[in-house]
Write a protein that holds these residues in place. Structure first.
Motif, PDB file in Angstrom:
ATOM      1  N   GLN A  10      53.407   9.519  36.999  1.00 52.75           N
ATOM      2  CA  GLN A  10      53.422  10.178  35.697  1.00 52.75           C
ATOM      3  C   GLN A  10      54.599   9.680  34.861  1.00 52.75           C
ATOM      4  O   GLN A  10      54.464   9.444  33.663  1.00 52.75           O
ATOM      5  CB  GLN A  10      53.480  11.699  35.869  1.00 52.75           C
ATOM      6  N   SER A  11      55.743   9.493  35.496  1.00 52.25           N
ATOM      7  CA  SER A  11      56.925   8.999  34.797  1.00 52.25           C
ATOM      8  C   SER A  11      56.696   7.593  34.252  1.00 52.25           C
ATOM      9  O   SER A  11      57.073   7.286  33.115  1.00 52.25           O
ATOM     10  CB  SER A  11      58.119   9.014  35.748  1.00 52.25           C
ATOM     11  N   VAL A  12      56.055   6.740  35.051  1.00 51.85           N
ATOM     12  CA  VAL A  12      55.748   5.380  34.604  1.00 51.85           C
ATOM     13  C   VAL A  12      54.783   5.413  33.420  1.00 51.85           C
ATOM     14  O   VAL A  12      54.964   4.688  32.434  1.00 51.85           O
ATOM     15  CB  VAL A  12      55.176   4.540  35.768  1.00 51.85           C
ATOM     16  N   LYS A  13      53.768   6.252  33.505  1.00 45.27           N
ATOM     17  CA  LYS A  13      52.801   6.372  32.405  1.00 45.27           C
ATOM     18  C   LYS A  13      53.493   6.802  31.118  1.00 45.27           C
ATOM     19  O   LYS A  13      53.254   6.238  30.051  1.00 45.27           O
ATOM     20  CB  LYS A  13      51.705   7.381  32.761  1.00 45.27           C
ATOM     21  N   MET A  14      54.350   7.799  31.229  1.00 44.70           N
ATOM     22  CA  MET A  14      55.021   8.314  30.036  1.00 44.70           C
ATOM     23  C   MET A  14      55.991   7.287  29.460  1.00 44.70           C
ATOM     24  O   MET A  14      56.092   7.137  28.243  1.00 44.70           O
ATOM     25  CB  MET A  14      55.752   9.616  30.357  1.00 44.70           C
ATOM     26  N   SER A  15      56.677   6.553  30.310  1.00 43.17           N
ATOM     27  CA  SER A  15      57.607   5.539  29.809  1.00 43.17           C
ATOM     28  C   SER A  15      56.850   4.409  29.117  1.00 43.17           C
ATOM     29  O   SER A  15      57.312   3.877  28.111  1.00 43.17           O
ATOM     30  CB  SER A  15      58.505   5.001  30.917  1.00 43.17           C
ATOM     31  N   THR A  16      55.684   4.074  29.623  1.00 42.71           N
ATOM     32  CA  THR A  16      54.864   3.044  28.986  1.00 42.71           C
ATOM     33  C   THR A  16      54.377   3.508  27.617  1.00 42.71           C
ATOM     34  O   THR A  16      54.409   2.747  26.643  1.00 42.71           O
ATOM     35  CB  THR A  16      53.671   2.667  29.879  1.00 42.71           C
ATOM     36  N   LEU A  17      53.958   4.746  27.534  1.00 48.10           N
ATOM     37  CA  LEU A  17      53.538   5.293  26.236  1.00 48.10           C
ATOM     38  C   LEU A  17      54.705   5.306  25.255  1.00 48.10           C
ATOM     39  O   LEU A  17      54.535   4.987  24.067  1.00 48.10           O
ATOM     40  CB  LEU A  17      52.979   6.713  26.408  1.00 48.10           C
ATOM     41  N   TYR A  18      55.877   5.625  25.743  1.00 50.81           N
ATOM     42  CA  TYR A  18      57.050   5.631  24.875  1.00 50.81           C
ATOM     43  C   TYR A  18      57.388   4.221  24.406  1.00 50.81           C
ATOM     44  O   TYR A  18      57.747   4.019  23.246  1.00 50.81           O
ATOM     45  CB  TYR A  18      58.246   6.271  25.587  1.00 50.81           C
ATOM     46  N   GLU A  19      57.240   3.238  25.283  1.00 49.43           N
ATOM     47  CA  GLU A  19      57.451   1.840  24.881  1.00 49.43           C
ATOM     48  C   GLU A  19      56.514   1.465  23.743  1.00 49.43           C
ATOM     49  O   GLU A  19      56.920   0.826  22.769  1.00 49.43           O
ATOM     50  CB  GLU A  19      57.216   0.895  26.060  1.00 49.43           C
ATOM     51  N   ASN A  26      58.966   0.900  15.302  1.00 46.72           N
ATOM     52  CA  ASN A  26      60.032  -0.011  14.901  1.00 46.72           C
ATOM     53  C   ASN A  26      59.524  -1.330  14.341  1.00 46.72           C
ATOM     54  O   ASN A  26      60.308  -2.121  13.831  1.00 46.72           O
ATOM     55  CB  ASN A  26      60.975  -0.292  16.080  1.00 46.72           C
ATOM     56  N   GLY A  27      58.229  -1.551  14.445  1.00 44.87           N
ATOM     57  CA  GLY A  27      57.653  -2.790  13.927  1.00 44.87           C
ATOM     58  C   GLY A  27      57.572  -2.776  12.405  1.00 44.87           C
ATOM     59  O   GLY A  27      57.649  -1.729  11.755  1.00 44.87           O
ATOM     60  N   GLU A  28      57.430  -3.956  11.841  1.00 39.27           N
ATOM     61  CA  GLU A  28      57.329  -4.076  10.396  1.00 39.27           C
ATOM     62  C   GLU A  28      55.935  -3.712   9.894  1.00 39.27           C
ATOM     63  O   GLU A  28      55.774  -3.353   8.738  1.00 39.27           O
ATOM     64  CB  GLU A  28      57.681  -5.506   9.980  1.00 39.27           C
ATOM     65  N   LYS A  29      54.955  -3.798  10.764  1.00 39.98           N
ATOM     66  CA  LYS A  29      53.572  -3.537  10.361  1.00 39.98           C
ATOM     67  C   LYS A  29      53.281  -2.041  10.360  1.00 39.98           C
ATOM     68  O   LYS A  29      53.858  -1.287  11.126  1.00 39.98           O
ATOM     69  CB  LYS A  29      52.615  -4.240  11.316  1.00 39.98           C
TER      70      LYS A  29
END
Length: 51
Positions: A10-19, A26-29
């Motif tokens: 679950q922690s890995v899933k949430m960190s991936t979603l946060y990424e 933060n992207g320009e698009k």
């Protein structure tokens, strides 16, 4: 290789979603195509495999 616990998965899933959230906010698009989103997901998946 050790098996991950449900909590770790679950922690890995949430960190991936946060990424993803960080990439999009933060992207320009402001709009992404389906292909661009898939490309971002692929990059994240490949980076996770190398960890």
């Amino acid at each position: 290789m050790e098996e991950m616990t449900e909590r770790e998965m679950q922690s890995v899933k949430m960190s991936t979603l946060y990424e993803l959230r960080l990439i999009f906010t933060n992207g320009e698009k402001t709009e992404y195509t389906k292909d661009e989103i898939v490309e971002l997901l692929d990059k994240i998946a490949m980076a996770k495999e190398q960890e």
